[in-house]
Each structure stands twice: as C-alpha cells, then as structure tokens.
Design a protein around this motif. Structure first.
Motif, mmCIF file in Angstrom:
data_model
loop_
_atom_site.group_PDB
_atom_site.id
_atom_site.type_symbol
_atom_site.label_atom_id
_atom_site.label_comp_id
_atom_site.label_asym_id
_atom_site.label_seq_id
_atom_site.Cartn_x
_atom_site.Cartn_y
_atom_site.Cartn_z
ATOM 1 N N ALA A 26 0.835 -1.201 0.000
ATOM 2 C CA ALA A 26 0.000 0.000 0.000
ATOM 3 C C ALA A 26 0.870 1.252 0.000
ATOM 4 N N ASP A 27 1.955 1.234 0.759
ATOM 5 C CA ASP A 27 2.875 2.379 0.789
ATOM 6 C C ASP A 27 3.492 2.629 -0.581
ATOM 7 N N LEU A 28 3.833 1.560 -1.296
ATOM 8 C CA LEU A 28 4.460 1.704 -2.615
ATOM 9 C C LEU A 28 3.483 2.230 -3.657
ATOM 10 N N GLY A 29 2.203 1.884 -3.488
ATOM 11 C CA GLY A 29 1.200 2.344 -4.446
ATOM 12 C C GLY A 29 1.564 1.957 -5.864
ATOM 13 N N ASP A 30 1.449 2.910 -6.762
ATOM 14 C CA ASP A 30 1.732 2.649 -8.177
ATOM 15 C C ASP A 30 3.061 3.231 -8.626
ATOM 16 N N GLN A 31 4.008 3.367 -7.722
ATOM 17 C CA GLN A 31 5.318 3.899 -8.105
ATOM 18 C C GLN A 31 5.889 3.082 -9.255
ATOM 19 N N ARG A 32 6.536 3.756 -10.176
ATOM 20 C CA ARG A 32 7.020 3.083 -11.374
ATOM 21 C C ARG A 32 8.542 3.030 -11.496
ATOM 22 N N LEU A 34 12.190 1.486 -11.029
ATOM 23 C CA LEU A 34 12.572 0.073 -11.055
ATOM 24 C C LEU A 34 12.690 -0.524 -9.653
ATOM 25 N N PRO A 35 13.338 0.156 -8.694
ATOM 26 C CA PRO A 35 13.388 -0.433 -7.348
ATOM 27 C C PRO A 35 11.992 -0.672 -6.755
ATOM 28 N N ALA A 36 11.069 0.259 -6.980
ATOM 29 C CA ALA A 36 9.705 0.086 -6.463
ATOM 30 C C ALA A 36 9.003 -1.077 -7.164
ATOM 31 N N LEU A 37 9.195 -1.195 -8.467
ATOM 32 C CA LEU A 37 8.580 -2.299 -9.206
ATOM 33 C C LEU A 37 9.109 -3.644 -8.716
ATOM 34 N N LEU A 38 10.424 -3.731 -8.527
ATOM 35 C CA LEU A 38 11.010 -4.993 -8.072
ATOM 36 C C LEU A 38 10.517 -5.360 -6.678
ATOM 37 N N GLU A 39 10.417 -4.368 -5.817
ATOM 38 C CA GLU A 39 9.907 -4.633 -4.470
ATOM 39 C C GLU A 39 8.450 -5.087 -4.531
ATOM 40 N N ARG A 40 7.663 -4.436 -5.380
ATOM 41 C CA ARG A 40 6.256 -4.836 -5.526
ATOM 42 C C ARG A 40 6.134 -6.261 -6.033
ATOM 43 N N VAL A 41 6.965 -6.637 -7.009
ATOM 44 C CA VAL A 41 6.923 -8.007 -7.535
ATOM 45 C C VAL A 41 7.134 -8.995 -6.396
ATOM 46 N N TRP A 42 8.188 -8.771 -5.627
ATOM 47 C CA TRP A 42 8.504 -9.707 -4.547
ATOM 48 C C TRP A 42 7.384 -9.749 -3.512
ATOM 49 N N LEU A 43 6.884 -8.584 -3.130
ATOM 50 C CA LEU A 43 5.809 -8.542 -2.128
ATOM 51 C C LEU A 43 4.543 -9.233 -2.639
ATOM 52 N N LEU A 44 4.203 -9.003 -3.887
ATOM 53 C CA LEU A 44 3.028 -9.661 -4.466
ATOM 54 C C LEU A 44 3.231 -11.173 -4.517
ATOM 55 N N LYS A 45 4.446 -11.589 -4.861
ATOM 56 C CA LYS A 45 4.746 -13.022 -4.938
ATOM 57 C C LYS A 45 4.602 -13.682 -3.573
ATOM 58 N N VAL A 46 5.214 -13.101 -2.545
ATOM 59 C CA VAL A 46 5.194 -13.760 -1.231
ATOM 60 C C VAL A 46 3.834 -13.672 -0.543
ATOM 61 N N THR A 47 2.967 -12.768 -1.010
ATOM 62 C CA THR A 47 1.622 -12.710 -0.451
ATOM 63 C C THR A 47 0.635 -13.537 -1.276
ATOM 64 N N GLY A 48 1.150 -14.218 -2.307
ATOM 65 C CA GLY A 48 0.313 -15.116 -3.096
ATOM 66 C C GLY A 48 -0.496 -14.463 -4.193
#
Length: 175
Positions: A26-32, A34-48
């Motif tokens: 939620a904190d990252l929101g739609d930041q675009r 690359l570091p934010a995108l990579l963090e979002r990918v990992w967070l989305l992956k580990v939360t299923g």
C-alpha cells in the motif's frame, strides 16, 4: 527492513509477515521506478498474488530493458523467473534462470550469479530434482562466499543444501 522471518524447511519458501507485506504494498502504491517495481513483484509473490506479480514483473523487465544497466535487467529477469516458478512454469523458469546465471557469471557479477543459481536450485527442488538443486545451491554458496555475502544469505543457502541432501536421501526435512 527485512520482511523475511525464515524459510519453510519443506518448500524453502520465504516465511513472511503477510500483513506487514501488504502494508508495504500500500505504501508503494503505483510507483514506477525500477526499485519500487522490483519490491512490488517480490511482495506480491510472497503474499500469493501471483497474477499481479506476473504483470508487475513483466513491467519491471520492460522498464529495466529500456533504461537501466545490464545488472538491473538481470535482477528483473531473475525475479520474473521466480514468479514463473510459483505459478508452476518450471521449464520457463529454469531456462530464464540459466541464461541469467550464465550471463552474470560471465560478467564477473558473483552476487547476481549466486542469486540466479539459488533460485534455479529452488525450481529444481520444486520438481524433485534434488541432485541438480544441490549442485545449484553449492554453486550459489561458493559465489556468495566469493562475493562476501552477509551471514543470512550464506545461512539460507546452507539450509537449502541440507534440505536437498535430505530429500535426495529420502529423509524427512526437519525444522
């Protein structure tokens, strides 16, 4: 801040605090960036949230390809492959991780090569190919030692080697 609380000894997957991960998403929101995108990918992956993780990982690869150094592109591709693994696309994940590991090693990027080998080992582990999993984990350990990796990275690789050895021998993996 590390969201990883440990690793499941059976699956080798990260154990995370899901509410904390969702809060960070939620904190990252739609930041675009690359570091934010990579963090979002990992967070989305580990939360299923694998469909969203796949979509964002593909976006991160495009962003890295358009405007980043080669190392960033390889990191994005490794993370994309881990999403493919979680979705059960093992052959595609192995192919992508093999290419990334070989390129990183060829460039002398030991830490990045180790990252790719560690994850390829996890794909082999998921497919019950414990011989190749162990070989990749051993390679990752060597490269991590060469790169001066922190203790937690070395420890996670040692745990993976032990799990692959036990599974290969037919013994149960203990916590």
């Amino acid at each position: 801040m590390s969201y990883i609380q440990g690793y499941d000894p059976q699956t080798l997957r990260e154990i995370v605090d899901v509410p904390q991960c969702r809060e960070r998403l939620a904190d990252l929101g739609d930041q675009r960036s690359l570091p934010a995108l990579l963090e979002r990918v990992w967070l989305l992956k580990v939360t299923g949230e694998l469909d969203d993780a796949l979509r964002v990982s593909e976006q991160s690869v495009r962003v890295a390809r358009m405007g980043g150094p080669r190392k960033d592109l390889l990191r994005s591709r490794v993370l994309h492959a881990t999403v493919l693994q979680c979705r059960g696309a093992y052959a595609a994940a192995i192919q992508e991780l093999t290419t990334c590991a070989e390129e990183a090693e060829g460039q002398g990027w030991a830490a990045l090569a180790a990252f790719a080998y560690q994850h390829r080992g996890k794909v082999f582990y998921d497919t019950d190919d414990f011989v190749n999993a162990r070989a990749d984990f051993k390679r990752a350990l060597f490269l991590r030692q060469e790169a001066g990796a922190p203790e937690d990275e070395l420890e996670s690789t040692l745990v993976a080697i032990e799990a692959a050895e036990r599974r290969r021998a037919g013994a149960p993996v203990v916590s």
